[in-house]
Design an enzyme around this catalytic site. Structure first.
Site, PDB file in Angstrom:
ATOM      1  CG  LEU A  38     -45.563  23.337 -10.200  1.00 40.16           C
ATOM      2  CD1 LEU A  38     -45.863  24.832 -10.275  1.00 40.16           C
ATOM      3  CD2 LEU A  38     -46.856  22.559  -9.971  1.00 40.16           C
ATOM      4  CG  ASP A  39     -46.082  19.414 -16.232  1.00 39.96           C
ATOM      5  OD1 ASP A  39     -46.182  20.490 -16.835  1.00 39.96           O
ATOM      6  OD2 ASP A  39     -47.062  18.674 -15.999  1.00 39.96           O
ATOM      7  CB  ILE A  40     -41.652  21.866 -18.946  1.00 44.34           C
ATOM      8  CG1 ILE A  40     -41.007  23.095 -19.627  1.00 44.34           C
ATOM      9  CG2 ILE A  40     -42.400  20.982 -19.944  1.00 44.34           C
ATOM     10  CD1 ILE A  40     -39.905  22.722 -20.590  1.00 44.34           C
TER      11      ILE A  40
END
Length: 287
Positions: A107-109
């Site tokens: 999952l991206d930041i």
């Protein structure tokens, strides 16, 4: 019976099969003292090393497949170590005597929500692979004008820079003004795919939360930054979904509750302490 080297390393908890293919290709693996190559097969009796460190290869029957559900907060990186010192999703996971936790996708930041970890690299690889069509559901808040024609385009497919993409399902969940909540479903996990699909229609994603992976939903009681280990039936649900044999053992007691109020409070205290320690560490490094 021999198996591909990357599959054996993945099962030993050294990473996903895809990660191990890259490690082998980089010349970092040796078998009986000789540099290994992609496509090599082993039967488990060999001396295998990764970066010079010996790898303990156990029979499949001696290994317990464990799976964690983690509620990822925004601001955490899906990497083991971040050169900028930002917190990572691995920081608070329980220690393992053998092997390591492998993240099932990323999952991206700026995305929060359900992230799975497992000790079984083969399971991780299959859960991520698009051929198994494991659904991922996201709650997404978008900013901008949304009409039915736009939703139909997102359902039927649009062209992105890495190929066509679409949502399997889109459900409206309400909103005010130009802010609208939707639940969307994908069966693959390309980089920032949910955000890029909406951006292709000139609307901006302002919140993104993964709420389901396969048939299992994010536990509502699980605090941000908290994890819980899945019971044997849920582990075997994921194994069956990707055509792996069932696991017979578990570290979780049969009558142990997934999340109760007492455990919820312990998780929250632990997360808060960890965040405070991280902030103190950042301050020290800046001095």
């Amino acid at each position: 019976m021999s198996e591909k080297l990357q599959k054996v390393l993945a099962r030993a908890g050294k990473g996903s099969r895809r990660e191990m293919e890259a490690v082998i290709s980089a010349g970092r693996v040796s078998v009986n003292g000789k540099t290994a190559f992609l496509g090599d097969r082993v039967d488990g009796t060999e001396q295998i090393r990764v970066d010079g460190h010996s790898v303990a290869i156990k029979p499949v029957t001696d290994q317990i497949c464990r799976v964690l559900m983690y509620n990822k907060p925004e601001g955490e990186m899906c990497t083991r170590k971040d050169p900028e010192g930002r917190p990572t999703v691995f920081d608070r996971l329980p220690p393992l005597e053998n092997g390591r936790w492998i993240a099932v996708g990323r999952l991206d930041i700026n995305t929060q929500g359900m992230l799975l970890f497992t000790t079984d690299g083969e399971l991780a690889n299959r859960l991520m692979h698009p051929s198994h069509k494991i659904e991922r559901e996201y709650a997404v808040r978008v900013f901008g004008e949304v009409d039915e024609a736009m939703l139909q385009r997102l359902r039927h497919g649009v062209k992105l820079e890495d190929g066509p993409a679409k949502f399997q399902k889109i459900t409206y969940r309400g909103g005010e003004g130009r802010n609208h909540w939707f639940h969307v479903v994908l069966s693959e996990g390309r980089n920032r795919e949910v955000r890029r699909l909406w951006e292709s229609q000139d609307v901006q994603v302002s919140r993104l939360i993964r709420v389901r992976y396969g048939d299992l939903e994010l536990q509502r009681q699980l605090p941000l930054g908290g994890w819980t280990e899945l019971h044997l039936p849920d582990v075997n649900y994921y194994r069956k979904a990707v055509q792996l044999p069932p696991e017979t053992q578990s570290k979780v007691k049969v009558n142990e509750k997934m999340i109760d109020n007492a455990k919820n409070r312990r998780i929250r205290r632990s997360v808060k302490k960890h965040q405070q320690r991280h902030k103190q560490s950042v301050r020290r490094n800046r001095k």
